[in-house]
Design an enzyme around this catalytic site. Structure first.
Site, PDB file in Angstrom:
ATOM      1  N   ARG A 148     -26.613  -3.293  25.504  1.00 38.09           N
ATOM      2  CA  ARG A 148     -25.779  -2.042  25.869  1.00 38.09           C
ATOM      3  C   ARG A 148     -26.676  -1.543  27.151  1.00 38.09           C
ATOM      4  NH1 ARG A 148     -25.467  -0.549  20.636  1.00 38.09           N
ATOM      5  NH2 ARG A 148     -23.513  -1.417  19.793  1.00 38.09           N
ATOM      6  N   LYS A 170     -22.455  -1.682  41.568  1.00 37.84           N
ATOM      7  CA  LYS A 170     -21.337  -2.611  41.077  1.00 37.84           C
ATOM      8  C   LYS A 170     -21.866  -3.747  40.887  1.00 37.84           C
ATOM      9  CE  LYS A 170     -17.377  -0.839  43.555  1.00 37.84           C
ATOM     10  NZ  LYS A 170     -16.411  -1.301  44.852  1.00 37.84           N
ATOM     11  N   GLU A 212     -20.811  -6.845  57.862  1.00 39.25           N
ATOM     12  CA  GLU A 212     -21.015  -5.908  56.801  1.00 39.25           C
ATOM     13  C   GLU A 212     -21.636  -4.793  57.692  1.00 39.25           C
ATOM     14  OE1 GLU A 212     -18.894  -5.526  54.173  1.00 39.25           O
ATOM     15  OE2 GLU A 212     -18.600  -7.538  53.306  1.00 39.25           O
ATOM     16  N   LYS A 254     -24.471   3.413  53.390  1.00 39.87           N
ATOM     17  CA  LYS A 254     -23.976   3.026  51.965  1.00 39.87           C
ATOM     18  C   LYS A 254     -24.285   4.036  50.814  1.00 39.87           C
ATOM     19  CE  LYS A 254     -22.301   0.005  48.582  1.00 39.87           C
ATOM     20  NZ  LYS A 254     -21.617  -1.301  48.221  1.00 39.87           N
ATOM     21  N   GLU A 264     -15.553   4.998  43.087  1.00 42.70           N
ATOM     22  CA  GLU A 264     -14.384   4.612  43.946  1.00 42.70           C
ATOM     23  C   GLU A 264     -13.431   5.367  43.764  1.00 42.70           C
ATOM     24  OE1 GLU A 264     -14.510   0.701  45.225  1.00 42.70           O
ATOM     25  OE2 GLU A 264     -12.391   0.801  45.988  1.00 42.70           O
ATOM     26  N   ARG A 268     -15.373   5.770  49.103  1.00 44.70           N
ATOM     27  CA  ARG A 268     -15.985   4.527  48.784  1.00 44.70           C
ATOM     28  C   ARG A 268     -14.896   3.523  49.288  1.00 44.70           C
ATOM     29  NH1 ARG A 268     -20.114   2.508  43.905  1.00 44.70           N
ATOM     30  NH2 ARG A 268     -20.580   0.512  45.242  1.00 44.70           N
ATOM     31  N   ASN A 272     -13.821  -1.003  52.232  1.00 49.00           N
ATOM     32  CA  ASN A 272     -13.003  -1.860  52.260  1.00 49.00           C
ATOM     33  C   ASN A 272     -12.401  -2.225  53.600  1.00 49.00           C
ATOM     34  OD1 ASN A 272     -13.521  -2.316  49.620  1.00 49.00           O
ATOM     35  ND2 ASN A 272     -11.568  -1.036  48.836  1.00 49.00           N
ATOM     36  N   HIS A 275     -11.093  -5.597  54.632  1.00 48.42           N
ATOM     37  CA  HIS A 275     -11.216  -6.435  53.568  1.00 48.42           C
ATOM     38  C   HIS A 275      -9.603  -6.624  52.854  1.00 48.42           C
ATOM     39  CE1 HIS A 275     -15.161  -5.682  53.519  1.00 48.42           C
ATOM     40  NE2 HIS A 275     -15.444  -6.253  52.543  1.00 48.42           N
ATOM     41  N   HIS A 279      -9.313 -10.539  52.031  1.00 51.90           N
ATOM     42  CA  HIS A 279      -9.096 -11.116  50.921  1.00 51.90           C
ATOM     43  C   HIS A 279      -8.030 -12.002  50.752  1.00 51.90           C
ATOM     44  CE1 HIS A 279     -10.900  -7.288  48.605  1.00 51.90           C
ATOM     45  NE2 HIS A 279     -12.013  -8.212  49.055  1.00 51.90           N
ATOM     46  N   HIS A 292     -17.378 -14.771  53.247  1.00 57.40           N
ATOM     47  CA  HIS A 292     -16.680 -13.619  53.242  1.00 57.40           C
ATOM     48  C   HIS A 292     -16.897 -12.713  54.353  1.00 57.40           C
ATOM     49  CE1 HIS A 292     -15.548  -9.771  51.181  1.00 57.40           C
ATOM     50  NE2 HIS A 292     -16.836  -9.177  51.552  1.00 57.40           N
TER      51      HIS A 292
END
Ligand SMILES: NC(=O)c1ccc[n+]([C@@H]2O[C@H](COP(=O)([O-])OP(=O)(O)OC[C@H]3O[C@@H](n4cnc5c(N)ncnc54)[C@H](O)[C@@H]3O)[C@@H](O)[C@H]2O)c1
Ligand SMILES: [Zn+2]
Length: 385
Positions: A148, A170, A212, A254, A264, A268, A272, A275, A279, A292
Site C-alpha cells: 500500500r 504521477k 518540455e 512544474k 490535475e 495542471r 498539456n 499534447h 498524442h 514524445h
C-alpha cells in the site's frame, strides 16, 4: 476561456543565479515542492552522484533499498549511486528493467513485486529510481502500490524526466489499449539531479526533452523564454552555467503548477500544451520513429497557430516558438496524414477527458489558458498538416 491566474513574476534564471551556490566550479540549486506533509526538494548539482546516494540514504532512512533502473544507465551510473546509498547503512538491491516504454507494463510491474519480495523489502524499505521517465513512472508506481505504498526518491537522468516526469507524483504503467491508463499519485521524498549524467544522453533525446523545457517557458515564463532564445545552443551543448539555471527554473515552474493543482483539477492541464496533437501523432506512429518531445514540439507549434487563429494570442507568437524549437533541432510539422486520421485520434483523448477537450492555448509567450473545444474546432475543415 479559463486562464492561468495572476502570479508573481519571477526573475529570469540569469538574474537569479544567486540562488544557486557556486564555488570551485561546483553549481548547486534547490527547488521546493510545497505540498504540506508531502513536501520535498528537487536538488540540482553537478558531479555529485555519490553524494546524492548518501543524501537519499539519509532522507529515506530505509533498511533496504530497491534501486530500479535501465541497462545503459545502470552500467554508467548504477555503481556510483549504489555506493552512496549503501553508505547510509541500507542494503541496496539493483533491479534492471529493459529499456523503452514497453517496460511500463503490468508484466514488468509484477516482476518488480517478485524481486521486492525476494530482496525482503518491507514497510521499512524504499525505492530509488535512476533513469528517464520510464524508470521513474514504473518504479514510482511499484513504490506507490507495494504494501500500500512505500517511500521513494527519483534520480532522473534525461532532460524530460528532470524538468517534467520526476516532479509531481504521477506514476503509472501503460495498457495495450493506451498509455498511462493505470497509475497513482505518489509523491517522491526527493528528486536529485546530477546534470553531468546528461553528457551520455543521445543528442536526439536531449533535444526531445528540451521541448518540455520550452513548453514550461511558453506557458508560464516569458523571461525564461527570452533567456532561452539567447542560449538554446549552449543548453544543448550542456554548458553547466546554462543547464543548471534553466533546469532550476523549469523545475520551479512544474513545482508551482503542481503545488496549486496536485491532482490535475485545472491549472495542471496547462502542462498539456502541445499534447493534444502530440498524442494523435504518437498514436498514428504507434510510438515508433518519433520521440514524445518531438511530437510535443509539433503539437506546440500547431497549438500556437490555432491560438493566433482563434484570437487568443498576438500574431508572431507561433513564429517565435517555432524558431526556438527549430534551433533546438526539433521537428515542427505534423506528419502528412489525412485530417480524419488526426480527428479520430483526438476523439479518443476527448473520451478520456470526459467528453470535452481542454485545449491549451497561448495568450502570448509566457501565458496560457484552456478552452473546451470539439475535435472539429481544434482541426477546422480545411486544416492540413
Ligand atoms: N510522470 C509524469 O508526470 C510524466 C511526465 C512526462 C512524461 N512521462 C513519461 O516519461 C516517459 C518518457 O521519459 P524519457 O523521455 O525520459 O524516456 P526514457 O526513460 O525511455 O529514456 C529515454 C532513453 O534515454 C536513455 N537514457 C536515460 N538516461 C540516460 C543517460 N543519462 N545517458 C544515456 N542514456 C540515457 C534510456 O535508456 C532511454 O533509452 C514516458 O513513458 C512518459 O509517459 C511521465
Ligand atoms: Zn509531455
Amino acid at each position: 476561456m479559463s486562464t492561468s491566474p495572476k502570479r508573481k513574476r519571477s526573475p529570469s534564471p540569469g538574474a537569479k543565479a544567486g540562488s544557486a551556490s557556486k564555488g570551485r566550479g561546483r553549481l548547486r540549486a534547490s527547488v521546493s515542492v510545497d505540498l504540506a506533509e508531502r513536501s520535498y526538494q528537487v536538488e540540482l548539482g553537478r558531479d555529485w552522484l555519490e553524494t546524492i546516494g548518501r543524501r537519499i540514504g539519509r532522507r529515506l532512512e530505509a533498511e533496504r533499498i530497491a534501486l530500479i533502473t535501465v541497462p545503459t544507465v545502470a552500467r554508467r551510473y548504477g555503481p556510483t549511486l549504489a555506493r552512496g546509498l549503501a553508505a547510509s547503512g541500507a542494503r541496496v538491491g539493483r533491479i534492471v528493467v529493459p529499456d523503452g516504454d514497453a517496460s511500463k507494463s503490468l508484466a514488468q510491474l509484477a516482476g518488480l513485486y517478485d524481486r521486492f519480495l525476494e530482496q525482503g523489502l518491507d514497510r521499512h524499505s524504499a525505492v530509488v529510481t535512476l533513469g528517464g521517465g520510464v524508470a521513474g513512472d514504473l518504479g514510482g508506481f511499484a513504490a506507490a502500490t507495494f504494501l500500500r505504498g512505500i517511500p521513494f526518491a527519483q534520480v532522473p537522468t534525461t532532460v524530460l524526466a528532470m524538468v517534467d516526469a520526476s516532479i509531481g507524483g504521477k506514476t503509472g504503467v501503460n495498457l495495450a489499449q493506451g498509455k498511462n491508463l493505470v497509475g497513482a499519485f505518489h509523491q517522491p521524498r526527493g528528486v536529485y539531479i546530477d546534470i553531468e549524467t546528461l553528457r551520455t544522453l543521445p543528442p536526439r533525446q536531449r533535444a526531445a526533452g528540451t521541448a518540455e523545457l520550452v513548453k514550461a517557458a511558453a506557458i508560464w515564463d516569458a523571461e525564461l523564454f527570452a533567456w532561452l532564445e539567447d542560449r538554446i545552443e549552449a543548453f544543448l551543448a550542456l554548458d553547466p552555467k546554462v543547464v543548471l539555471p534553466a533546469l532550476e527554473r523549469a523545475c520551479a515552474i512544474k513545482a508551482e503548477v503542481v503545488r496549486r493543482d496536485e491532482r490535475e483539477g485545472g491549472l495542471r492541464r496547462l502542462l498539456n500544451f502541445g499534447h493534444t496533437l502530440a498524442h494523435a501523432i504518437e498514436t498514428h506512429a504507434r510510438y515508433r520513429g518519433i520521440l514524445h518531445g518531438e511530437a510535443v514540439a509539433i503539437g506546440m507549434v500547431f497549438a500556437a497557430e490555432r491560438s493566433e487563429a482563434l484570437g487568443f494570442s498576438p500574431t508572431g507568437t507561433r513564429a517565435r516558438l517555432q524558431s526556438l524549437l527549430e534551433r533546438a533541432g526539433l521537428p515542427t510539422r505534423a506528419p502528412d496524414r489525412p485530417r480524419r486520421a488526426y480527428l479520430s485520434a483526438i476523439a479518443v483523448d476527448k473520451k478520456k477527458q470526459g467528453g470535452k477537450i481542454h485545449f491549451v492555448v497561448l495568450e502570448g509567450i509566457g501565458a496560457a489558458g484552456t478552452v473546451a473545444l470539439a475535435p472539429e474546432e481544434i482541426l477546422p475543415p480545411r486544416w492540413r498538416p
